[in-house]
Motif scaffolding. Structure first.
Motif, PDB file in Angstrom:
ATOM      1  N   SER A  29      11.074  12.080  32.135  1.00 31.72           N
ATOM      2  CA  SER A  29      11.506  13.174  32.995  1.00 31.72           C
ATOM      3  C   SER A  29      12.897  13.598  32.537  1.00 31.72           C
ATOM      4  O   SER A  29      13.602  12.836  31.877  1.00 31.72           O
ATOM      5  CB  SER A  29      11.558  12.716  34.446  1.00 31.72           C
ATOM      6  N   HIS A  30      13.275  14.803  32.885  1.00 28.93           N
ATOM      7  CA  HIS A  30      14.572  15.328  32.477  1.00 28.93           C
ATOM      8  C   HIS A  30      15.479  15.417  33.696  1.00 28.93           C
ATOM      9  O   HIS A  30      15.032  15.720  34.798  1.00 28.93           O
ATOM     10  CB  HIS A  30      14.415  16.708  31.833  1.00 28.93           C
ATOM     11  N   GLY A  31      16.770  15.144  33.476  1.00 35.18           N
ATOM     12  CA  GLY A  31      17.700  15.224  34.592  1.00 35.18           C
ATOM     13  C   GLY A  31      19.133  15.333  34.140  1.00 35.18           C
ATOM     14  O   GLY A  31      19.433  15.377  32.945  1.00 35.18           O
ATOM     15  N   GLU A  32      20.007  15.369  35.135  1.00 36.19           N
ATOM     16  CA  GLU A  32      21.444  15.422  34.892  1.00 36.19           C
ATOM     17  C   GLU A  32      22.111  14.401  35.804  1.00 36.19           C
ATOM     18  O   GLU A  32      21.854  14.365  37.014  1.00 36.19           O
ATOM     19  CB  GLU A  32      21.986  16.821  35.201  1.00 36.19           C
ATOM     20  N   ILE A  33      22.981  13.591  35.211  1.00 36.93           N
ATOM     21  CA  ILE A  33      23.711  12.587  35.991  1.00 36.93           C
ATOM     22  C   ILE A  33      24.713  13.296  36.894  1.00 36.93           C
ATOM     23  O   ILE A  33      25.517  14.114  36.434  1.00 36.93           O
ATOM     24  CB  ILE A  33      24.467  11.603  35.060  1.00 36.93           C
ATOM     25  N   ARG A  34      24.677  12.999  38.184  1.00 35.54           N
ATOM     26  CA  ARG A  34      25.638  13.554  39.135  1.00 35.54           C
ATOM     27  C   ARG A  34      26.705  12.530  39.490  1.00 35.54           C
ATOM     28  O   ARG A  34      27.848  12.889  39.756  1.00 35.54           O
ATOM     29  CB  ARG A  34      24.923  14.011  40.413  1.00 35.54           C
ATOM     30  N   HIS A  47      17.060  15.900  39.096  1.00 30.83           N
ATOM     31  CA  HIS A  47      15.940  15.812  38.159  1.00 30.83           C
ATOM     32  C   HIS A  47      14.867  16.841  38.446  1.00 30.83           C
ATOM     33  O   HIS A  47      14.781  17.399  39.540  1.00 30.83           O
ATOM     34  CB  HIS A  47      15.334  14.404  38.195  1.00 30.83           C
ATOM     35  N   GLY A  48      14.043  17.062  37.437  1.00 27.66           N
ATOM     36  CA  GLY A  48      12.854  17.890  37.576  1.00 27.66           C
ATOM     37  C   GLY A  48      11.757  17.063  38.238  1.00 27.66           C
ATOM     38  O   GLY A  48      12.005  15.952  38.702  1.00 27.66           O
ATOM     39  N   PRO A  49      10.540  17.594  38.268  1.00 27.59           N
ATOM     40  CA  PRO A  49       9.437  16.863  38.897  1.00 27.59           C
ATOM     41  C   PRO A  49       9.208  15.504  38.229  1.00 27.59           C
ATOM     42  O   PRO A  49       9.315  15.378  37.012  1.00 27.59           O
ATOM     43  CB  PRO A  49       8.231  17.776  38.660  1.00 27.59           C
ATOM     44  N   LEU A  50       8.937  14.504  39.049  1.00 26.70           N
ATOM     45  CA  LEU A  50       8.588  13.169  38.546  1.00 26.70           C
ATOM     46  C   LEU A  50       7.094  13.003  38.771  1.00 26.70           C
ATOM     47  O   LEU A  50       6.649  12.552  39.829  1.00 26.70           O
ATOM     48  CB  LEU A  50       9.374  12.086  39.287  1.00 26.70           C
ATOM     49  N   LYS A  78      23.274  15.161  30.373  1.00 31.85           N
ATOM     50  CA  LYS A  78      21.841  15.463  30.439  1.00 31.85           C
ATOM     51  C   LYS A  78      21.111  14.234  29.915  1.00 31.85           C
ATOM     52  O   LYS A  78      21.527  13.637  28.906  1.00 31.85           O
ATOM     53  CB  LYS A  78      21.495  16.665  29.567  1.00 31.85           C
ATOM     54  N   ILE A  79      20.027  13.841  30.595  1.00 34.77           N
ATOM     55  CA  ILE A  79      19.294  12.644  30.189  1.00 34.77           C
ATOM     56  C   ILE A  79      17.790  12.880  30.238  1.00 34.77           C
ATOM     57  O   ILE A  79      17.306  13.794  30.899  1.00 34.77           O
ATOM     58  CB  ILE A  79      19.621  11.432  31.099  1.00 34.77           C
ATOM     59  N   ASP A  80      17.078  12.025  29.519  1.00 35.85           N
ATOM     60  CA  ASP A  80      15.637  11.852  29.661  1.00 35.85           C
ATOM     61  C   ASP A  80      15.470  10.445  30.217  1.00 35.85           C
ATOM     62  O   ASP A  80      16.140   9.510  29.756  1.00 35.85           O
ATOM     63  CB  ASP A  80      14.928  11.976  28.314  1.00 35.85           C
ATOM     64  N   GLU A  94      13.896   3.325  32.012  1.00 36.95           N
ATOM     65  CA  GLU A  94      14.182   3.745  30.641  1.00 36.95           C
ATOM     66  C   GLU A  94      15.097   4.964  30.716  1.00 36.95           C
ATOM     67  O   GLU A  94      14.922   5.820  31.581  1.00 36.95           O
ATOM     68  CB  GLU A  94      12.887   4.098  29.911  1.00 36.95           C
ATOM     69  N   LEU A  95      16.078   5.013  29.815  1.00 40.51           N
ATOM     70  CA  LEU A  95      17.075   6.075  29.861  1.00 40.51           C
ATOM     71  C   LEU A  95      17.555   6.385  28.460  1.00 40.51           C
ATOM     72  O   LEU A  95      17.823   5.468  27.677  1.00 40.51           O
ATOM     73  CB  LEU A  95      18.252   5.610  30.726  1.00 40.51           C
ATOM     74  N   LYS A  96      17.625   7.678  28.125  1.00 39.84           N
ATOM     75  CA  LYS A  96      18.213   8.069  26.844  1.00 39.84           C
ATOM     76  C   LYS A  96      18.810   9.457  26.970  1.00 39.84           C
ATOM     77  O   LYS A  96      18.393  10.249  27.799  1.00 39.84           O
ATOM     78  CB  LYS A  96      17.183   7.989  25.712  1.00 39.84           C
ATOM     79  N   LYS A  97      19.791   9.716  26.133  1.00 41.82           N
ATOM     80  CA  LYS A  97      20.372  11.058  26.054  1.00 41.82           C
ATOM     81  C   LYS A  97      19.648  11.799  24.945  1.00 41.82           C
ATOM     82  O   LYS A  97      19.516  11.269  23.840  1.00 41.82           O
ATOM     83  CB  LYS A  97      21.868  10.967  25.756  1.00 41.82           C
ATOM     84  N   PRO A  98      19.181  13.036  25.236  1.00 39.65           N
ATOM     85  CA  PRO A  98      18.432  13.782  24.203  1.00 39.65           C
ATOM     86  C   PRO A  98      19.323  14.201  23.042  1.00 39.65           C
ATOM     87  O   PRO A  98      20.509  14.222  23.142  1.00 39.65           O
ATOM     88  CB  PRO A  98      17.906  14.989  24.959  1.00 39.65           C
TER      89      PRO A  98
END
Length: 98
Positions: A29-34, A47-50, A78-80, A94-98
């Motif tokens: 999923s795609h998101g942004e750390i707040r 985040h977008g839809p999970l 921004k993260i995946d 699981e976490l990674k930066k695109p």
């Protein structure tokens, strides 16, 4: 007739549905750390839809599976990621930066 039907289906990929389900479950999923809360071991993510959790897009707080994930990101990144229900708590596994 039975042997004809069996032979006719021999070339078909019968695992398609199960494979598709597994891919969807582990899709990123795609998101942004707040916010990064190292003391509590949590990330606030917009985040977008999970799809794997049946959730719409929103901003919410997640636990992290590995506390080391907290040092990899900062607010605004921004993260995946993959979030799962772990023991009743929504957890980033699981976490990674695109």
């Amino acid at each position: 007739a039975a042997s004809y039907a069996a032979g006719d289906m021999a070339g078909m990929d019968m695992s398609g549905g199960a494979k598709q389900g597994a891919d969807a479950k582990h899709g990123m999923s795609h998101g942004e750390i707040r916010k990064v809360d190292t003391a509590a071991g949590r990330l606030t993510i917009k985040h977008g839809p999970l799809d794997n959790l049946g959730m719409d897009a929103m901003t919410m707080v997640f636990k992290v599976k590995d506390p080391a994930m907290l040092s990899q990101v900062k607010a605004g990144d921004k993260i995946d990621f993959v979030a799962e229900d772990v023991g009743g708590a929504l957890t980033v596994v699981e976490l990674k930066k695109p």
